[in-house]
Design an enzyme around this catalytic site. Structure first.
Site, PDB file in Angstrom:
ATOM      1  N   ARG A 235       0.859  -1.194   0.000  1.00  0.00           N
ATOM      2  CA  ARG A 235       0.000   0.000   0.000  1.00  0.00           C
ATOM      3  C   ARG A 235       0.892   1.240   0.000  1.00  0.00           C
ATOM      4  O   ARG A 235       1.915   1.290   0.697  1.00  0.00           O
ATOM      5  CB  ARG A 235      -0.905   0.038   1.240  1.00  0.00           C
ATOM      6  N   ASP A 259       4.095  -0.166  -7.157  1.00  0.00           N
ATOM      7  CA  ASP A 259       2.825  -0.563  -7.770  1.00  0.00           C
ATOM      8  C   ASP A 259       1.662   0.114  -7.052  1.00  0.00           C
ATOM      9  O   ASP A 259       0.528   0.053  -7.512  1.00  0.00           O
ATOM     10  CB  ASP A 259       2.663  -2.088  -7.701  1.00  0.00           C
ATOM     11  N   GLU A 264      -2.989   7.448  -4.879  1.00  0.00           N
ATOM     12  CA  GLU A 264      -3.335   6.823  -6.168  1.00  0.00           C
ATOM     13  C   GLU A 264      -4.828   6.896  -6.491  1.00  0.00           C
ATOM     14  O   GLU A 264      -5.212   6.808  -7.667  1.00  0.00           O
ATOM     15  CB  GLU A 264      -2.884   5.358  -6.188  1.00  0.00           C
ATOM     16  N   HIS A 296      -1.195  -0.096  -9.729  1.00  0.00           N
ATOM     17  CA  HIS A 296      -1.795  -1.065  -8.789  1.00  0.00           C
ATOM     18  C   HIS A 296      -2.274  -2.293  -9.581  1.00  0.00           C
ATOM     19  O   HIS A 296      -3.425  -2.721  -9.473  1.00  0.00           O
ATOM     20  CB  HIS A 296      -2.969  -0.428  -8.019  1.00  0.00           C
TER      21      HIS A 296
END
Ligand code: NAD
Length: 330
Positions: A235, A259, A264, A296
Site C-alpha cells: 500500500r 505498484d 493513487e 496497482h
C-alpha cells in the site's frame, strides 16, 4: 436472486456470466463505482458486489440498508475503503476476497525487482535513442549476489521470498508473527531495522495499518545500505513518497518499483491520457528512470480476476441465503 455488480470492467464479465449461469442467479453489470448518486440503482436487487478503489461516502451505508440490502461484497483483498463501524451500525456485512491469487502479486513484485535491478527502462530508453553502448549507468547486479528482505511474510510475501530464493538470493524476512513454513527459504530477523540494514533489496508485503503509515520514512531510509532497491506492491501510504524521492536523489536508494502510491485513488485505474495529472509527486515519479510506477496492477492476472469475481458473488449469495458469510470483515 438478482445481484448488481458495480465497477464492472469488461474483463470481469465472462467470469461473472459463467458464475451466474452455474448458480442460477441474475447478475447485472454497472461500470461505475457505487456512490450516493447511483445508490438508487439498488432498487429491485437482493445484493451487490463492488470494486471500490476510493472510500465509500459516509451517508451511503444508511442508503444501502434503506434499500433492504444486507451486504457489500468487495472484489479485492483490501477493504480500507469501507468504514466497518458504520457498516455494522447499519447491519451491513462487508466481505472481501482475502486470497484470490497471492502468486499474481508475488510474481509481479519479483518482475518489478528484476526490472529495476537490470535497468530495463534505462536500457530501453537508450535503445530507442539508438545508443547501443555498454556503460556503467546500465551495468547490473545479479540477484544471487543480493540479500533480499521481505517485510511481511504472509500469503504474498512468502511466495515472493520463495521466488527470490529460487534466483539464488539470500532471503531474510521480518514479520510481527513469523511463519514457520517460510523458514525453509528465509531467515527471520528480530527487528525491522535489522532486516533493513542488511538488505540490498527490500520488498514490502504487509497491510497498511495505523501503526505502519509512513513507516518507510527519512529515518528508516537513513538506516539502509547505500544503493538499496525498494519494491512496494503493498500500500502506498506505508512509504513516505517525498522522503523516498530525497533518498533517490541522494543515491541512498538506487531505484524503486511502486505498484501502489499514497495518493493513487484519483488516478488508478483510470485513463488520464486525455486529462491532466495534477499530482506533482506522481508526475516526478513517472518521469524518473530510477522509478518504475505501475497502476496497482500486481494482482492483474486472468486467474486472479476470475477468483475475485467468483469470490465476490459467492459472498453476496452466501449472505442472502444464510445471513452471514465466510469472508466477512466486520
Ligand atoms: P497477509 O495477511 O497474508 O500477510 C501480511 C503479513 O504482514 C502478515 O504475516 C502480518 O503479520 C504482517 N504484518 C502486518 N503488519 C506488520 C508490520 N507492521 N510489520 C511487519 N509485518 C507486518 O496478506 P497478503 O495476502 O500477503 O497481502 C499483503 C498486502 O499486499 C495486502 O495487505 C495488500 O495491501 C497488498 N496487496 C496488493 C495488491 C496489488 O495488486 N498491488 C493485491 C493484493 C494485496
Amino acid at each position: 436472486m438478482k445481484l448488481i455488480m458495480f465497477g464492472t470492467r469488461e474483463d470481469e464479465k465472462e467470469a461473472a456470466l459463467n458464475w451466474a449461469e452455474k448458480n442460477n442467479v441474475e447478475v447485472t453489470f454497472n461500470p461505475d463505482p457505487l456512490t450516493l448518486e447511483s445508490v438508487h440503482l439498488l432498487e429491485g436487487y437482493d445484493g451487490l458486489s463492488t470494486s471500490q478503489t476510493a472510500p465509500f461516502e459516509d451517508e451511503i451505508y444508511e442508503r444501502i440498508a434503506a434499500q433492504g440490502i444486507k451486504q457489500v461484497a468487495q472484489r479485492s483483498a483490501g477493504f480500507d475503503m469501507f468504514d466497518l463501524e458504520k457498516a455494522t451500525a447499519h447491519n451491513l456485512i462487508i466481505s472481501n476476497v482475502p486470497s484470490y491469487s497471492p502468486n499474481a502479486i508475488a510474481e509481479y513484485a519479483v518482475t518489478a525487482a528484476m526490472n529495476i535491478i537490470r535497468n530495463t527502462e534505462k536500457i530501453q530508453n537508450k535503445v530507442k535513442q539508438h545508443d547501443f553502448t555498454w556503460n556503467k549507468s546500465i551495468i547490473s547486479k545479479e540477484m544471487r549476489s543480493m540479500t533480499v528482505a521481505i517485510i511481511g511474510t504472509g500469503r504474498i510475501g512468502t511466495i515472493a521470498g520463495q521466488i527470490f530464493n529460487g534466483f539464488g538470493a539470500e532471503v531474510i524476512g521480518y514479520d510481527l508473527y513469523p511463519n514457520e513454513k517460510a523458514e525453509a527459504f528465509l531467515a527471520y530477523t528480530d527487528s525491522l531495522e535489522e532486516a533493513i540494514e542488511k538488505a540490498d533489496l527490500i520488498s514490502i508485503h504487509m497491510p497498511l495499518t495505523k501503526g505502519n503509515t509512513y513507516m518507510f520514512d527519512k529515518s528508516l531510509f537513513a538506516k539502509m545500505k547505500d544503493g538499496v532497491f525498494i519494491v512496494n506492491t503493498a500500500r502506498g501510504k506505508i512509504l513516505n513518497t517525498k522522503d523516498l524521492l530525497d533518498a533517490l536523489n541522494s543515491g541512498k536508494v538506487a531505484a524503486a518499483a511502486l505498484d501502489t502510491y499514497e495518493n493513487e485513488a484519483p488516478y488508478f485505474p483510470k485513463d488520464f491520457s486525455d486529462k491532466t495529472v495534477e499530482d506533482e509527486v506522481l508526475l516526478e515519479l513517472i518521469q524518473r528512470e530510477d522509478v518504475l510506477v505501475s497502476q496497482h496492477i500486481a494482482f492483474y492476472t486472468e486467474t486472479a480476476v476470475m477468483n475475485l469475481v467468483e469470490g465476490g458473488l459467492d459472498s453476496a449469495k452466501q449472505v442472502i441465503e444464510t445471513g452471514n458469510c465466510d469472508n466477512r470483515v466486520n
